[in-house]
Design an enzyme around this catalytic site. Structure first.
Site, mmCIF file in Angstrom:
data_model
loop_
_atom_site.group_PDB
_atom_site.id
_atom_site.type_symbol
_atom_site.label_atom_id
_atom_site.label_comp_id
_atom_site.label_asym_id
_atom_site.label_seq_id
_atom_site.Cartn_x
_atom_site.Cartn_y
_atom_site.Cartn_z
ATOM 1 N N HIS A 131 11.371 6.798 14.154
ATOM 2 C CA HIS A 131 10.260 5.885 13.875
ATOM 3 C C HIS A 131 8.910 6.603 14.016
ATOM 4 C CE1 HIS A 131 9.422 1.316 13.673
ATOM 5 N NE2 HIS A 131 8.447 1.990 13.077
ATOM 6 N N VAL A 132 8.781 7.707 13.289
ATOM 7 C CA VAL A 132 7.562 8.514 13.363
ATOM 8 C C VAL A 132 6.892 8.682 12.001
ATOM 9 C CG1 VAL A 132 8.259 9.810 15.411
ATOM 10 C CG2 VAL A 132 8.952 10.638 13.142
ATOM 11 N N ALA A 133 7.302 7.913 11.007
ATOM 12 C CA ALA A 133 6.698 8.065 9.674
ATOM 13 C C ALA A 133 5.191 7.853 9.716
ATOM 14 C CB ALA A 133 7.337 7.094 8.693
ATOM 15 N N TRP A 134 4.735 7.044 10.639
ATOM 16 C CA TRP A 134 3.312 6.733 10.760
ATOM 17 C C TRP A 134 2.487 7.898 11.295
ATOM 18 C CZ3 TRP A 134 1.181 7.379 15.559
ATOM 19 C CH2 TRP A 134 2.082 7.513 16.619
ATOM 20 N N GLU A 179 16.043 -0.165 18.522
ATOM 21 C CA GLU A 179 15.256 1.025 18.845
ATOM 22 C C GLU A 179 14.845 0.992 20.314
ATOM 23 O OE1 GLU A 179 11.984 1.382 16.096
ATOM 24 O OE2 GLU A 179 13.304 1.377 14.343
ATOM 25 N N ASP A 203 13.955 6.169 9.066
ATOM 26 C CA ASP A 203 13.048 6.299 10.202
ATOM 27 C C ASP A 203 13.135 5.076 11.110
ATOM 28 O OD1 ASP A 203 10.922 7.872 11.467
ATOM 29 O OD2 ASP A 203 9.572 6.238 10.896
ATOM 30 N N ALA A 211 0.822 -1.211 0.000
ATOM 31 C CA ALA A 211 0.000 0.000 0.000
ATOM 32 C C ALA A 211 0.854 1.258 0.000
ATOM 33 C CB ALA A 211 -0.932 -0.012 1.207
ATOM 34 N N ARG A 233 11.795 -1.434 8.155
ATOM 35 C CA ARG A 233 12.183 -1.897 9.483
ATOM 36 C C ARG A 233 13.704 -1.896 9.561
ATOM 37 N NH1 ARG A 233 7.732 -1.136 10.969
ATOM 38 N NH2 ARG A 233 6.307 -2.512 12.124
#
Length: 334
Positions: A300-303, A276, A271, A170, A247
């Site tokens: 790790h904030v792309a979301w 982590e 990211d 997606a 990841r």
């Protein structure tokens, strides 16, 4: 109906500071008590979930030892507020009949946009220039040559770029249309090592050689670990930029840093990290000795976006309600 004799459920949310838990709309006759924790350290997991019927988790590890029946006798469902489920021991859940649901495609637009943000930041050396300006380097002379790639040329514009997308889920599909809107040529990768390539795809090795930007949007699996390492970095164009929103572990971080130091590629935007939260003690990507390299690192904030959180909340509620009414989450993994 769900295989659960309890109609009053204990729902334990281990990481509510990441995505707050919405009010849950449970079908009759179910009621629930929510035990909500902002963050949970690994050593706290077992104690916090020992009475749970449902555990809500995002990235904290649910390993086989805490999923044993004697440690979590009531546990019947794990609701993962994320697409990836590598934080949960799925085999242990399958063996016990614990349902697992995830929340797919909720962050698609946000992650695709973050790829573009990291691309621009890396292509135009934004983080490196920011550091240099703050350190007073500008007073010593113009800094425009800092943007030059290892080939000595000024940065390319989007219309000169060929974007290679590795991982055509997606996020990859949204990224493709966004990149084409920016004027980029887009290649979609076949599987690494595959003897044949589906129509419309480009062989992995050819994509690595031909792309000026490589975006990694694929899951971490045994066959994707160190997908990008010495051989791939050696084959890339000297002005190539890599963006990783998949990841940690898909890029060989030591090989990546060595390639940047040797000026084999132009930049890296990431990211995600092998360990982590990334810090100077556990990640080569954020140590002081890489400060002069063109690395753009986000935590790790792309979301993270308002519509992502709304989508997560919707999917979480649908998963729990679906499990209670049909025995299966709306988005089942196990």
């Amino acid at each position: 109906m769900a295989q659960n004799a309890n109609t009053h459920l204990i729902v334990v949310a281990l990481e509510a500071s990441i995505v707050p838990v919405p009010p849950l709309d449970l079908p009759a006759p179910y009621t629930y008590e929510l035990r909500e924790y902002g963050r949970t350290r690994p050593e706290e997991v077992a104690e916090r979930i020992k009475d749970a019927d449902v555990v809500i988790v995002t990235i904290v590890q649910l390993r086989a030892d805490v999923l044993r029946p004697e440690r979590t006798p009531r546990l019947k469902m794990v609701a993962v507020v994320a697409s990836g489920t590598d934080c949960v021991d799925l085999e242990a859940c399958r063996a016990r009949g614990i349902a697992v649901g995830n929340t797919p495609h909720c962050n698609t637009v946000s992650v695709a946009e973050h790829v573009v943000a990291l691309y621009f930041a890396a292509r135009r050396s934004v983080a490196l220039l920011h550091t240099m300006v703050q350190a007073g380097e500008w007073r010593k002379g113009m800094l425009h040559n800092t943007l030059n790639g290892p080939d000595g040329r000024a940065p390319r514009t989007c219309r000169e770029e060929t974007l290679g997308i590795v991982g055509y889920g997606a996020v990859g599909k949204v990224l493709e249309s966004t990149a084409k809107g920016l004027g980029m040529k887009v290649l979609i990768s076949g599987r690494k090592g595959a003897s044949t390539v589906p129509e419309g795809r480009t062989a992995f090795d050819a994509l690595i050689r031909e792309s000026s930007v490589i975006a990694l949007c694929l899951p971490r699996l045994p066959d994707t670990r160190n997908l990008i390492s010495d051989a791939e970095l050696d084959a890339m164009k000297p002005y190539a930029v890599i963006v990783n929103v998949s990841r940690g572990g898909i890029v060989d971080e030591k090989a990546l840093v060595a390639a940047l130091k040797a000026r084999k590629i132009a930049g890296y935007g990431t990211d995600v990290y092998e360990q982590e939260p990334a810090n100077p003690d556990n990640s080569i990507l954020v140590r002081p000795d890489v400060a002069g390299l063109n690395i753009v690192a986000t935590p790790h904030v792309a979301w993270c976006a308002s519509d992502t959180i709304a989508n997560y909340n919707r999917a979480l509620k649908e998963n729990i309600a679906g499990w209670l009414t049909t025995g299966q989450p709306k988005y089942p993994v196990v």
